[in-house]
Design a protein around this motif. Structure first.
Motif, short mmCIF file in Angstrom:
data_model
loop_
_atom_site.label_atom_id
_atom_site.label_comp_id
_atom_site.label_asym_id
_atom_site.label_seq_id
_atom_site.Cartn_x
_atom_site.Cartn_y
_atom_site.Cartn_z
N GLU A 15 0.88 -1.17 0.00
CA GLU A 15 0.00 0.00 0.00
C GLU A 15 0.91 1.21 0.00
O GLU A 15 1.74 1.38 0.90
CB GLU A 15 -0.87 0.00 1.25
N ARG A 66 1.00 5.50 -0.50
CA ARG A 66 0.13 6.67 -0.54
C ARG A 66 0.92 7.90 -0.16
O ARG A 66 1.99 7.81 0.42
CB ARG A 66 -1.06 6.52 0.38
N ALA A 101 -1.63 5.93 9.88
CA ALA A 101 -1.86 4.96 8.80
C ALA A 101 -1.61 3.53 9.27
O ALA A 101 -2.38 2.62 8.94
CB ALA A 101 -0.97 5.29 7.61
N ASP A 119 -1.91 2.31 12.28
CA ASP A 119 -2.99 1.90 13.18
C ASP A 119 -4.30 1.71 12.43
O ASP A 119 -5.01 0.73 12.65
CB ASP A 119 -3.16 2.92 14.30
N THR A 120 -4.62 2.64 11.54
CA THR A 120 -5.88 2.57 10.79
C THR A 120 -5.93 1.34 9.89
O THR A 120 -6.94 0.66 9.81
CB THR A 120 -6.06 3.84 9.93
N ASP A 121 -4.81 1.08 9.22
CA ASP A 121 -4.77 -0.03 8.26
C ASP A 121 -4.38 -1.36 8.88
O ASP A 121 -4.37 -2.37 8.20
CB ASP A 121 -3.79 0.29 7.13
N LYS A 122 -4.04 -1.33 10.17
CA LYS A 122 -3.58 -2.54 10.84
C LYS A 122 -2.47 -3.20 10.02
O LYS A 122 -2.52 -4.38 9.68
CB LYS A 122 -4.73 -3.50 11.11
N ALA A 123 -1.45 -2.39 9.72
CA ALA A 123 -0.36 -2.83 8.85
C ALA A 123 0.41 -4.00 9.44
O ALA A 123 0.59 -4.09 10.65
CB ALA A 123 0.59 -1.65 8.59
#
Length: 108
Positions: free
Chosen positions: A40, A42, A55, A57-61
């Motif tokens: 990913e 961006r 990002a 945390d939000t995307d659980k990378a």
């Protein structure tokens, strides 16, 4: 009185920066895809440390791969290092990629 910057110039520079960033993001996305890597990529505006942390945390990378500019110890102490911050605060494993040409230039 303090000088002001023409808002039209600020907007033009912002748009130019966004266009250049989009080209970089597209290039990196293609490199990852061509290498068979699911990635990913961006571009976001803001304080890099905050934006990267959000990002992740939000995307659980699963992992963060981040580059380094190769700042020397002295500059890094005063300017800080986004990659160093991520290594110590990211919610997932971090791989820091060193630019060999920047490392060579810093050694001179």
């Amino acid at each position: 009185p303090p000088e002001t910057v023409n808002p039209d110039i600020v907007e033009a520079v912002r748009k130019q920066s966004e266009a250049a960033a989009k080209i970089l993001v597209d290039d990196y996305a293609k490199l990852a895809k061509d290498a068979g890597i699911k990635a990913e990529v961006r571009c976001v505006m803001g304080e890099p440390r905050d934006e990267i942390s959000t990002a992740l945390d939000t995307d659980k990378a699963d992992m963060l791969v981040i580059g380094t500019r190769g700042l020397g110890t002295f500059k890094r102490a005063f300017l800080g290092s986004v990659s160093d911050y991520c290594v110590h605060h990211a919610s997932c494993p971090v791989i820091v990629v060193h630019d060999k040409s920047a490392d060579a230039a810093a050694a001179k």
